[in-house]
Scaffold this motif. Sequence first.
Motif, PDB file in Angstrom:
ATOM      1  N   THR A 193       0.794  -1.231   0.000  1.00  0.00           N
ATOM      2  CA  THR A 193       0.000   0.000   0.000  1.00  0.00           C
ATOM      3  C   THR A 193       0.826   1.281   0.000  1.00  0.00           C
ATOM      4  OG1 THR A 193      -0.067   0.163   2.413  1.00  0.00           O
ATOM      5  CG2 THR A 193      -1.803  -1.157   1.363  1.00  0.00           C
ATOM      6  N   GLY A 194       2.101   1.192   0.383  1.00  0.00           N
ATOM      7  CA  GLY A 194       2.903   2.393   0.497  1.00  0.00           C
ATOM      8  C   GLY A 194       2.799   3.053   1.859  1.00  0.00           C
ATOM      9  N   CYS A 195       2.059   2.442   2.789  1.00  0.00           N
ATOM     10  CA  CYS A 195       2.082   2.946   4.171  1.00  0.00           C
ATOM     11  C   CYS A 195       2.195   1.778   5.133  1.00  0.00           C
ATOM     12  CB  CYS A 195       0.907   3.876   4.476  1.00  0.00           C
ATOM     13  SG  CYS A 195      -0.643   3.080   4.736  1.00  0.00           S
ATOM     14  N   TYR A 196       2.780   2.051   6.292  1.00  0.00           N
ATOM     15  CA  TYR A 196       3.149   0.983   7.224  1.00  0.00           C
ATOM     16  C   TYR A 196       2.004   0.461   8.082  1.00  0.00           C
ATOM     17  CZ  TYR A 196       8.063   1.378   6.098  1.00  0.00           C
ATOM     18  OH  TYR A 196       9.264   1.347   5.448  1.00  0.00           O
ATOM     19  N   GLY A 197       0.894   1.143   8.099  1.00  0.00           N
ATOM     20  CA  GLY A 197      -0.221   0.661   8.894  1.00  0.00           C
ATOM     21  C   GLY A 197      -1.502   1.312   8.423  1.00  0.00           C
ATOM     22  N   VAL A 198      -2.324   0.542   7.761  1.00  0.00           N
ATOM     23  CA  VAL A 198      -3.554   1.112   7.205  1.00  0.00           C
ATOM     24  C   VAL A 198      -4.573   1.405   8.299  1.00  0.00           C
ATOM     25  CG1 VAL A 198      -5.555   0.638   5.727  1.00  0.00           C
ATOM     26  CG2 VAL A 198      -3.245   0.107   4.919  1.00  0.00           C
ATOM     27  N   ALA A 199      -4.870   0.431   9.140  1.00  0.00           N
ATOM     28  CA  ALA A 199      -5.936   0.609  10.136  1.00  0.00           C
ATOM     29  C   ALA A 199      -5.642   1.774  11.082  1.00  0.00           C
ATOM     30  CB  ALA A 199      -6.150  -0.686  10.921  1.00  0.00           C
ATOM     31  N   GLU A 200      -4.448   1.787  11.663  1.00  0.00           N
ATOM     32  CA  GLU A 200      -4.121   2.836  12.638  1.00  0.00           C
ATOM     33  C   GLU A 200      -4.056   4.212  11.983  1.00  0.00           C
ATOM     34  OE1 GLU A 200      -1.750   0.431  16.149  1.00  0.00           O
ATOM     35  OE2 GLU A 200      -0.585   1.710  14.820  1.00  0.00           O
ATOM     36  N   SER A 201      -3.349   4.306  10.856  1.00  0.00           N
ATOM     37  CA  SER A 201      -3.213   5.638  10.248  1.00  0.00           C
ATOM     38  C   SER A 201      -4.545   6.145   9.686  1.00  0.00           C
ATOM     39  CB  SER A 201      -2.085   5.694   9.223  1.00  0.00           C
ATOM     40  OG  SER A 201      -2.040   4.557   8.426  1.00  0.00           O
ATOM     41  N   ALA A 202      -5.383   5.238   9.158  1.00  0.00           N
ATOM     42  CA  ALA A 202      -6.693   5.673   8.648  1.00  0.00           C
ATOM     43  C   ALA A 202      -7.579   6.163   9.794  1.00  0.00           C
ATOM     44  CB  ALA A 202      -7.379   4.534   7.890  1.00  0.00           C
ATOM     45  N   ALA A 203      -7.534   5.469  10.919  1.00  0.00           N
ATOM     46  CA  ALA A 203      -8.322   5.898  12.085  1.00  0.00           C
ATOM     47  C   ALA A 203      -7.859   7.271  12.568  1.00  0.00           C
ATOM     48  CB  ALA A 203      -8.213   4.863  13.206  1.00  0.00           C
ATOM     49  N   LEU A 204      -6.548   7.454  12.674  1.00  0.00           N
ATOM     50  CA  LEU A 204      -6.010   8.746  13.118  1.00  0.00           C
ATOM     51  C   LEU A 204      -6.368   9.862  12.138  1.00  0.00           C
ATOM     52  CD1 LEU A 204      -2.493   7.511  14.270  1.00  0.00           C
ATOM     53  CD2 LEU A 204      -4.209   8.575  15.762  1.00  0.00           C
ATOM     54  N   ALA A 205      -6.224   9.577  10.852  1.00  0.00           N
ATOM     55  CA  ALA A 205      -6.502  10.594   9.829  1.00  0.00           C
ATOM     56  C   ALA A 205      -7.958  11.045   9.894  1.00  0.00           C
ATOM     57  CB  ALA A 205      -6.182  10.039   8.445  1.00  0.00           C
ATOM     58  N   LEU A 206      -8.870  10.088  10.017  1.00  0.00           N
ATOM     59  CA  LEU A 206     -10.287  10.443  10.010  1.00  0.00           C
ATOM     60  C   LEU A 206     -10.703  11.141  11.301  1.00  0.00           C
ATOM     61  CD1 LEU A 206     -12.957  10.509   8.553  1.00  0.00           C
ATOM     62  CD2 LEU A 206     -13.425   8.199   9.389  1.00  0.00           C
ATOM     63  N   ALA A 207     -10.224  10.661  12.435  1.00  0.00           N
ATOM     64  CA  ALA A 207     -10.581  11.302  13.713  1.00  0.00           C
ATOM     65  C   ALA A 207     -10.122  12.758  13.715  1.00  0.00           C
ATOM     66  CB  ALA A 207      -9.957  10.545  14.888  1.00  0.00           C
ATOM     67  N   GLU A 208      -8.909  12.980  13.242  1.00  0.00           N
ATOM     68  CA  GLU A 208      -8.350  14.328  13.182  1.00  0.00           C
ATOM     69  C   GLU A 208      -9.130  15.211  12.205  1.00  0.00           C
ATOM     70  OE1 GLU A 208      -3.856  15.150  12.425  1.00  0.00           O
ATOM     71  OE2 GLU A 208      -4.123  14.196  14.382  1.00  0.00           O
ATOM     72  N   HIS A 209      -9.484  14.619  11.068  1.00  0.00           N
ATOM     73  CA  HIS A 209     -10.242  15.332  10.039  1.00  0.00           C
ATOM     74  C   HIS A 209     -11.625  15.751  10.566  1.00  0.00           C
ATOM     75  CE1 HIS A 209     -11.919  16.313   6.114  1.00  0.00           C
ATOM     76  NE2 HIS A 209     -12.907  15.479   6.369  1.00  0.00           N
ATOM     77  N   LEU A 210     -12.315  14.833  11.228  1.00  0.00           N
ATOM     78  CA  LEU A 210     -13.671  15.125  11.724  1.00  0.00           C
ATOM     79  C   LEU A 210     -13.665  16.090  12.904  1.00  0.00           C
ATOM     80  CD1 LEU A 210     -15.362  11.594  11.557  1.00  0.00           C
ATOM     81  CD2 LEU A 210     -15.681  13.506   9.984  1.00  0.00           C
ATOM     82  N   ALA A 211     -12.711  15.904  13.821  1.00  0.00           N
ATOM     83  CA  ALA A 211     -12.691  16.728  15.037  1.00  0.00           C
ATOM     84  C   ALA A 211     -11.909  18.018  14.847  1.00  0.00           C
ATOM     85  CB  ALA A 211     -12.082  15.929  16.187  1.00  0.00           C
ATOM     86  N   GLN A 212     -11.123  18.088  13.768  1.00  0.00           N
ATOM     87  CA  GLN A 212     -10.226  19.240  13.560  1.00  0.00           C
ATOM     88  C   GLN A 212      -9.359  19.446  14.794  1.00  0.00           C
ATOM     89  OE1 GLN A 212     -10.012  21.177  10.544  1.00  0.00           O
ATOM     90  NE2 GLN A 212     -11.048  19.321   9.900  1.00  0.00           N
ATOM     91  N   ALA A 213      -8.895  18.340  15.348  1.00  0.00           N
ATOM     92  CA  ALA A 213      -8.047  18.362  16.538  1.00  0.00           C
ATOM     93  C   ALA A 213      -7.142  17.135  16.487  1.00  0.00           C
ATOM     94  CB  ALA A 213      -8.919  18.322  17.797  1.00  0.00           C
TER      95      ALA A 213
END
Length: 137
Positions: A95-115
């Motif tokens: 995929t080109g990234c080292y962890g899909v589940a963790e990084s996707a969760a972090l990306a979305l939480a940050e995106h939704l909460a803007q925090a």
Amino acid sequence: MSKISTAPTLVVGLGCQRGCPVSTLRALLDQALQAHKIELHQIKALASIDLKREEPGLIELAEQLALPLQYFSCEQLAVYQPQLSHRSDIAFERTGCYGVAESAALALAEHLAQAPAKLLISRQKFAQATLALAGAA
């Protein structure tokens, strides 16, 4: 002066092998939530990598749960690498990234909460799938 606390934005990141059945994803999700005493209704959305856009199991899970499913590119996910609890060379190869589940969760939480987000459930692996849960206040 008291600060009004709001429920954190909780999101689930998912990675899976091609053709992973929705039952496997659901079992992994239910198991992780139960183990951490999180109610399903507290989950705001699901996330994965854009390579999984056509993955039937992920799409079906989002429909079953009536949750939005958002995809991120490997470039968007790569910035979360320092926060990962686990780095998978196989995931990187595919995929080109080292962890899909963790990084996707972090990306979305940050995106939704803007925090800033943090992992609340680090990578759980089950059969052909991985799951992580992140939250942002």
